[in-house]
Design a protein around this motif. Sequence first.
Motif, PDB file in Angstrom:
ATOM      1  N   VAL A 101     -40.379  19.110  41.727  1.00 43.57           N
ATOM      2  CA  VAL A 101     -41.256  18.396  40.801  1.00 43.57           C
ATOM      3  C   VAL A 101     -40.544  18.160  39.471  1.00 43.57           C
ATOM      4  O   VAL A 101     -40.621  17.077  38.875  1.00 43.57           O
ATOM      5  N   ALA A 102     -39.791  19.189  39.023  1.00 42.97           N
ATOM      6  CA  ALA A 102     -39.030  19.049  37.773  1.00 42.97           C
ATOM      7  C   ALA A 102     -38.001  17.942  37.881  1.00 42.97           C
ATOM      8  O   ALA A 102     -37.775  17.168  36.938  1.00 42.97           O
ATOM      9  N   MET A 103     -37.355  17.850  39.047  1.00 41.62           N
ATOM     10  CA  MET A 103     -36.353  16.802  39.260  1.00 41.62           C
ATOM     11  C   MET A 103     -36.986  15.429  39.178  1.00 41.62           C
ATOM     12  O   MET A 103     -36.436  14.499  38.577  1.00 41.62           O
ATOM     13  N   LEU A 104     -38.172  15.309  39.773  1.00 41.81           N
ATOM     14  CA  LEU A 104     -38.882  14.035  39.729  1.00 41.81           C
ATOM     15  C   LEU A 104     -39.198  13.648  38.288  1.00 41.81           C
ATOM     16  O   LEU A 104     -38.956  12.506  37.854  1.00 41.81           O
ATOM     17  N   VAL A 105     -39.706  14.619  37.534  1.00 38.71           N
ATOM     18  CA  VAL A 105     -40.051  14.372  36.135  1.00 38.71           C
ATOM     19  C   VAL A 105     -38.808  13.988  35.338  1.00 38.71           C
ATOM     20  O   VAL A 105     -38.824  13.060  34.518  1.00 38.71           O
ATOM     21  N   CYS A 106     -37.691  14.687  35.601  1.00 37.69           N
ATOM     22  CA  CYS A 106     -36.449  14.385  34.882  1.00 37.69           C
ATOM     23  C   CYS A 106     -35.981  12.975  35.161  1.00 37.69           C
ATOM     24  O   CYS A 106     -35.523  12.264  34.253  1.00 37.69           O
ATOM     25  N   ARG A 107     -36.112  12.557  36.411  1.00 37.47           N
ATOM     26  CA  ARG A 107     -35.658  11.196  36.736  1.00 37.47           C
ATOM     27  C   ARG A 107     -36.514  10.165  36.034  1.00 37.47           C
ATOM     28  O   ARG A 107     -36.008   9.148  35.561  1.00 37.47           O
ATOM     29  N   LEU A 108     -37.822  10.447  35.955  1.00 41.93           N
ATOM     30  CA  LEU A 108     -38.702   9.499  35.277  1.00 41.93           C
ATOM     31  C   LEU A 108     -38.385   9.459  33.786  1.00 41.93           C
ATOM     32  O   LEU A 108     -38.357   8.382  33.177  1.00 41.93           O
ATOM     33  N   PHE A 160     -30.079  32.081  42.095  1.00 41.24           N
ATOM     34  CA  PHE A 160     -30.219  30.942  43.006  1.00 41.24           C
ATOM     35  C   PHE A 160     -30.985  29.808  42.335  1.00 41.24           C
ATOM     36  O   PHE A 160     -30.518  28.659  42.284  1.00 41.24           O
ATOM     37  N   TYR A 161     -32.153  30.152  41.771  1.00 34.82           N
ATOM     38  CA  TYR A 161     -32.934  29.096  41.134  1.00 34.82           C
ATOM     39  C   TYR A 161     -32.282  28.627  39.848  1.00 34.82           C
ATOM     40  O   TYR A 161     -32.445  27.466  39.450  1.00 34.82           O
ATOM     41  N   PHE A 162     -31.504  29.518  39.205  1.00 35.11           N
ATOM     42  CA  PHE A 162     -30.788  29.105  38.012  1.00 35.11           C
ATOM     43  C   PHE A 162     -29.752  28.035  38.342  1.00 35.11           C
ATOM     44  O   PHE A 162     -29.612  27.039  37.615  1.00 35.11           O
ATOM     45  N   VAL A 163     -29.028  28.211  39.448  1.00 38.63           N
ATOM     46  CA  VAL A 163     -28.019  27.220  39.843  1.00 38.63           C
ATOM     47  C   VAL A 163     -28.676  25.879  40.147  1.00 38.63           C
ATOM     48  O   VAL A 163     -28.194  24.820  39.728  1.00 38.63           O
ATOM     49  N   ILE A 164     -29.813  25.923  40.856  1.00 40.26           N
ATOM     50  CA  ILE A 164     -30.490  24.669  41.176  1.00 40.26           C
ATOM     51  C   ILE A 164     -30.992  24.000  39.895  1.00 40.26           C
ATOM     52  O   ILE A 164     -30.872  22.777  39.729  1.00 40.26           O
ATOM     53  N   SER A 165     -31.559  24.797  38.979  1.00 41.23           N
ATOM     54  CA  SER A 165     -32.043  24.222  37.716  1.00 41.23           C
ATOM     55  C   SER A 165     -30.899  23.629  36.914  1.00 41.23           C
ATOM     56  O   SER A 165     -31.048  22.585  36.280  1.00 41.23           O
ATOM     57  N   TRP A 166     -29.741  24.294  36.954  1.00 39.63           N
ATOM     58  CA  TRP A 166     -28.574  23.772  36.244  1.00 39.63           C
ATOM     59  C   TRP A 166     -28.179  22.418  36.801  1.00 39.63           C
ATOM     60  O   TRP A 166     -27.885  21.479  36.063  1.00 39.63           O
ATOM     61  N   MET A 167     -28.176  22.303  38.160  1.00 43.60           N
ATOM     62  CA  MET A 167     -27.831  21.020  38.771  1.00 43.60           C
ATOM     63  C   MET A 167     -28.822  19.943  38.342  1.00 43.60           C
ATOM     64  O   MET A 167     -28.443  18.784  38.121  1.00 43.60           O
ATOM     65  N   ILE A 168     -30.108  20.317  38.230  1.00 41.96           N
ATOM     66  CA  ILE A 168     -31.120  19.342  37.848  1.00 41.96           C
ATOM     67  C   ILE A 168     -30.951  18.931  36.394  1.00 41.96           C
ATOM     68  O   ILE A 168     -31.037  17.750  36.053  1.00 41.96           O
ATOM     69  N   LEU A 169     -30.684  19.925  35.548  1.00 42.59           N
ATOM     70  CA  LEU A 169     -30.624  19.628  34.122  1.00 42.59           C
ATOM     71  C   LEU A 169     -29.397  18.793  33.770  1.00 42.59           C
ATOM     72  O   LEU A 169     -29.461  17.918  32.906  1.00 42.59           O
ATOM     73  N   THR A 170     -28.273  19.069  34.453  1.00 42.23           N
ATOM     74  CA  THR A 170     -27.052  18.358  34.094  1.00 42.23           C
ATOM     75  C   THR A 170     -26.915  17.052  34.854  1.00 42.23           C
ATOM     76  O   THR A 170     -25.842  16.456  34.859  1.00 42.23           O
ATOM     77  N   PHE A 171     -27.982  16.614  35.494  1.00 39.24           N
ATOM     78  CA  PHE A 171     -27.905  15.358  36.248  1.00 39.24           C
ATOM     79  C   PHE A 171     -27.974  14.196  35.283  1.00 39.24           C
ATOM     80  O   PHE A 171     -28.888  14.093  34.479  1.00 39.24           O
ATOM     81  N   THR A 172     -26.950  13.316  35.365  1.00 38.16           N
ATOM     82  CA  THR A 172     -26.980  12.099  34.557  1.00 38.16           C
ATOM     83  C   THR A 172     -26.699  10.933  35.487  1.00 38.16           C
ATOM     84  O   THR A 172     -25.653  10.903  36.129  1.00 38.16           O
ATOM     85  N   PRO A 173     -27.600   9.974  35.567  1.00 43.65           N
ATOM     86  CA  PRO A 173     -27.376   8.889  36.510  1.00 43.65           C
ATOM     87  C   PRO A 173     -26.306   7.935  36.008  1.00 43.65           C
ATOM     88  O   PRO A 173     -26.052   7.845  34.811  1.00 43.65           O
TER      89      PRO A 173
END
Lengths: 174, 222
Positions: A101-108, A160-173
């Motif tokens: 859900v966080a990833m979706l929000v970040c993309r928006l 584990f969740y920290f690594v996934i959150s890091w991947m989400i946060l550092t995502f730049t399209p």
Amino acid sequence: MRDLKAVGKKFVHVMYPKKSSALLRDWDLWGPLVLCVSLALMLQGGSADSKDDGGPQFAEVFVIIWFGAVVITLNSKLLGGTISFFQSLCVLGYCVLPLTVAMLVCRLVLLAGSGTVSFIIRLIVVVAMFGWSTLASTAFLADSQPPNRKALVVYPIFLFYFVISWMILTFTPQ
Amino acid sequence: MVGQDSSDDIEDVSLFDADDDVSRRSKKSKIRHPVASFFHLFFRVSAIVVYLLCELLTSSFIACMVTIILLLSCDFWAVKNVTGRLMVGLRWWNQVDDDGRSHWVFEARKVSAQGSKTSSEAESRIFWLGLITCPMIWVIFAFSALFSFKVKWLAVVVMGVVLQGANLYGYIRCKVGSRKNLTSMATNYLGKQFLRQVSFPGFWKPSSHTCFYPSASLLPGL
């Protein structure tokens, strides 16, 4: 259908993590598969080498999530946990839902703009969802361990969740 | 006159046998669940076909990967929940007791006395053929991906091996029961094969047009 309803019920249980037997007793891995695929799809195309059209990143996310979940499960079993292999995988997979859900929000949010304000919004959302994921999974998993080992089990889940959150946060399209 | 009667008798006997053979053959080769048989093979074969032709079909690695993953998961669900139960009467699942211990349950449907619910041979053959050959093909793909260093496909191939191997292992456990039944099952199977070879086509003429042959040779006077 029966299986779809079971998966939907588990999603609801993750969002409101009370101690319920639905997630633990009737495990299934369809929810984690769907979440993993959608997270990997949303995370692709976000780094420098776009000539591979995001291929390696898709497989990377997949492998990180599943391999990480397997390692955490092995860790908890070696520490003497009473939960079975697939039950633990099921819980860890379903608790990726808040991060999806966080990833979706970040993309928006990134569609709107990519300045400092959007970064702060994304940071808050990701940290909140990360906390939710970790709390939900520890609520289900930590009870199966003896009390002096709880921290040893919670730490890999946190990582584990920290690594996934890091991947989400550092995502730049691109 | 006497010769005619006896030739009629022999013809009647042969036709009767041909009838019996036809009904036996139709019971064995009738496919009772055509939709299930089709889907049993469709998902597995199309996953393999998509994997082989992905470079030709589309240039997007991700579309191929997602398609293969979807096909593999549909195939796993269909084979585990539907086609095994319908085609060969076997099922397996995982059960968690109230005290939290989990164990695997393997069941095989009992063969009923009148034989109306037994599975047909053709369906059983289709089922086991599909179940055994596809994981072997995925293992070959795994080795080829490993040795040609196409590591990005390894995730998909490993998933294919795991899912299809899990179904194969589950159904073999259902069929065999426990480890020590394996030798007795093998001897039973070999014994049945031997008996079938001896009793089935050796003595009876399988189709009606050849039944005139022996009657002609038995009555050389006519």
